[in-house]
Design an enzyme around this catalytic site. Structure first.
Site, PDB file in Angstrom:
ATOM      1  N   TYR A  52     -77.249 -43.262  35.643  1.00  0.00           N
ATOM      2  CA  TYR A  52     -76.729 -42.020  35.065  1.00  0.00           C
ATOM      3  C   TYR A  52     -75.445 -42.306  34.298  1.00  0.00           C
ATOM      4  CZ  TYR A  52     -79.317 -37.806  36.223  1.00  0.00           C
ATOM      5  OH  TYR A  52     -80.240 -36.796  36.225  1.00  0.00           O
ATOM      6  N   GLU A  54     -73.552 -39.684  32.056  1.00  0.00           N
ATOM      7  CA  GLU A  54     -73.054 -38.564  31.258  1.00  0.00           C
ATOM      8  C   GLU A  54     -71.729 -38.935  30.594  1.00  0.00           C
ATOM      9  OE1 GLU A  54     -74.774 -37.978  33.970  1.00  0.00           O
ATOM     10  OE2 GLU A  54     -75.575 -35.932  34.031  1.00  0.00           O
ATOM     11  N   THR A 224     -85.752 -39.042  14.243  1.00  0.00           N
ATOM     12  CA  THR A 224     -86.341 -39.641  15.435  1.00  0.00           C
ATOM     13  C   THR A 224     -86.315 -41.152  15.235  1.00  0.00           C
ATOM     14  OG1 THR A 224     -88.509 -39.371  14.421  1.00  0.00           O
ATOM     15  CG2 THR A 224     -87.855 -37.721  16.043  1.00  0.00           C
ATOM     16  N   LYS A 227     -90.887 -43.224  14.488  1.00  0.00           N
ATOM     17  CA  LYS A 227     -91.880 -43.088  13.408  1.00  0.00           C
ATOM     18  C   LYS A 227     -91.811 -44.352  12.537  1.00  0.00           C
ATOM     19  CE  LYS A 227     -92.045 -38.063  13.681  1.00  0.00           C
ATOM     20  NZ  LYS A 227     -90.830 -37.434  14.219  1.00  0.00           N
ATOM     21  N   ARG A 233     -89.503 -43.607  21.671  1.00  0.00           N
ATOM     22  CA  ARG A 233     -89.401 -42.175  21.401  1.00  0.00           C
ATOM     23  C   ARG A 233     -87.975 -41.743  21.701  1.00  0.00           C
ATOM     24  NH1 ARG A 233     -94.697 -40.743  20.600  1.00  0.00           N
ATOM     25  NH2 ARG A 233     -93.920 -38.765  19.851  1.00  0.00           N
TER      26      ARG A 233
HETATM   27  N1  DSN Z   1     -94.871 -34.326  15.567  1.00  0.00           N
HETATM   28  C1  DSN Z   1     -94.129 -34.865  14.454  1.00  0.00           C
HETATM   29  C2  DSN Z   1     -95.038 -35.232  13.330  1.00  0.00           C
HETATM   30  O1  DSN Z   1     -96.181 -35.571  13.611  1.00  0.00           O
HETATM   31  O2  DSN Z   1     -94.642 -35.244  12.184  1.00  0.00           O
HETATM   32  C3  DSN Z   1     -93.037 -33.977  14.021  1.00  0.00           C
HETATM   33  O3  DSN Z   1     -92.303 -33.563  15.126  1.00  0.00           O
END
Ligand code: DSN
Length: 425
Positions: A52, A54, A224, A227, A233
């Protein structure tokens, strides 16, 4: 106490093993998905999950942070270097809380936020009615021009000057073209609004120099990390120094408790990978692959929103094919080609069975596929659409076999190791 996953929980072990097989035997064409490296997954699966923390490095509410502070500081420093920003917060749990934290930092309930409409390619957290961001704040939305499929800047300006949003958001989830950050900046200045660039989809392209950076233009950048950036994630908020304190306070204690330290470590690894020449080549190849795939689809008579792509993403409007996105995405899934159905701008159909199919090249490019494979994938999509229309399951099964065979030459990073861990071998 048994120590390995296979002994502790054979059901989950088997499901992970089967998922490793599924990812290897199919093609992930969902443009927001990728295959993280074995190094990223090792950090994600580390014992940093036990701690933890914080607070922020050097300012924690729990003791024992000697090493966690160093992990988080590395992630922060690497984010600042890779994206050329003055401040980075690497603690948001994912993209939606990151965007909510930004609003919490700058807005009062009822204030106006302006983003791209969800059916036009925006995101739920850009003030969509069904999202908390459209319920606590007043969302107003711009779209694209019908003829070009590109952002309608006349509308953006007119709306911004009329509605006077406190925040203007650029970016989204189904935008196949470059984002013109400079024009958004001009409009934000005219409307006296903060400019937030949500680069979740294109962060890897920006990091790899394959898409212009929002850093010179945006007050705040959210992304994010899983991607095109190809990490775990998670999410990050980046900004100019003047907004650092407000954003940090909004993330913790404003919105979240303890940061996910294993994720923070994996983000640090991701950013180390993203700073390499190899990653630059990867980012360029994502786009080259998307072009090759788009060209093949155009030759086969597909209607692509905006006529093509500048990035990792292609949005197919299936209206002229007389079949819906849902029917096609489900048929392609049976053929081993994993996509998602999506609205297209000005869609006449409902979001749960819309006219569009959204595809992208980040994951298959990670597997090492190039233009020749993209042309093959384009032909499979064409055959799959025709098969979906006729209910021709034999063709879908034939494509599935061919996809599986292709997949064997392009291994998914870490899949074999995941399979072994799961099976205890
Ligand atoms: N779920 C994501 C996407 O597929 O673009 C966006 O949050």
């Amino acid at each position: 106490m048994p120590t390995d996953l296979q002994q502790v929980d054979p059901e989950i072990a088997e499901l992970i093993s089967l998922e490793a097989r599924r990812q290897s035997d199919t093609l992930a064409l969902i443009p927001s998905e990728n295959h993280a490296s074995a190094a990223v997954m090792a950090a994600t699966g580390s014992l940093l999950t036990n701690k933890y923390s914080e607070g922020y490095p050097g300012r924690r509410y729990y003791e024992g942070q000697q090493l966690i502070d160093r992990v988080e500081q590395l992630a922060i420093d690497r984010a600042k270097a890779v994206f050329g920003v003055e401040h980075a917060n690497v603690q948001p749990y994912s993209g939606s809380p990151a965007n909510l934290a930004i609003y919490f930092a700058f807005l009062k309930p009822g204030d106006t936020i302006m983003g791209m409409a969800l059916p036009m390619g925006g995101h739920l957290t850009h003030g969509a009615e069904v999202s908390i961001t459209g319920s606590f704040f007043r969302g107003v939305h711009y779209g694209v021009q019908k003829e070009t499929g590109r952002v309608d800047f006349d509308q953006v300006r007119e709306l911004a000057l009329r509605e006077r949003p406190r925040v203007i958001i650029c970016g989204g989830t189904a935008i196949p073209r470059q984002i013109d950050f400079a024009t958004f900046r001009e409009i934000a200045d005219e409307a006296d609004a903060l400019l937030v660039a949500d680069i979740a989809h294109i962060a890897g392209l920006v990091a790899g120099g394959a898409h212009p950076s929002p850093a010179p233009y945006a007050d705040v950048i959210s992304t994010t990390t899983h991607k095109t950036l190809r990490g775990p994630r998670g999410a990050m908020i980046m900004s100019r120094e003047q907004h650092a304190a407000a954003l940090d306070k909004a993330v913790f204690p404003g919105l979240q408790g303890g940061p996910h330290n294993h994720t923070t470590a994996a983000i640090a690894v991701t950013l180390k990978e993203a700073a390499t020449e190899d990653f630059k080549r990867y980012a360029q190849q994502i786009i080259a692959n998307a072009w090759a795939l788009a060209e093949t689809l155009l030759e086969a008579g597909f209607d692509l929103v905006s006529g093509g792509t500048d990035n990792h993403l292609i949005l197919i409007d299936l209206s002229n094919k007389d079949v819906t996105g849902k029917v096609v995405s489900q048929a392609l899934d049976r053929a081993g080609i994993v996509t998602n159905f999506n609205t297209v701008p000005f869609d006449k159909r409902r979001p749960f069975n819309p006219s569009g199919l959204r595809i992208g090249t980040p994951a298959i490019t990670t597997r090492g596929m190039k233009e020749a494979e993209m042309r093959q994938v384009g032909r499979w999509i064409n055959d799959g659409v025709e098969a979906a229309k006729k209910g021709d399951e034999a063709t879908l099964a034939r494509i599935r076999d061919d996809v599986r065979e292709l997949g064997q030459s392009f291994p998914v990073p870490g899949a074999a190791a995941q399979s072994r861990i799961a099976s205890g071998v």
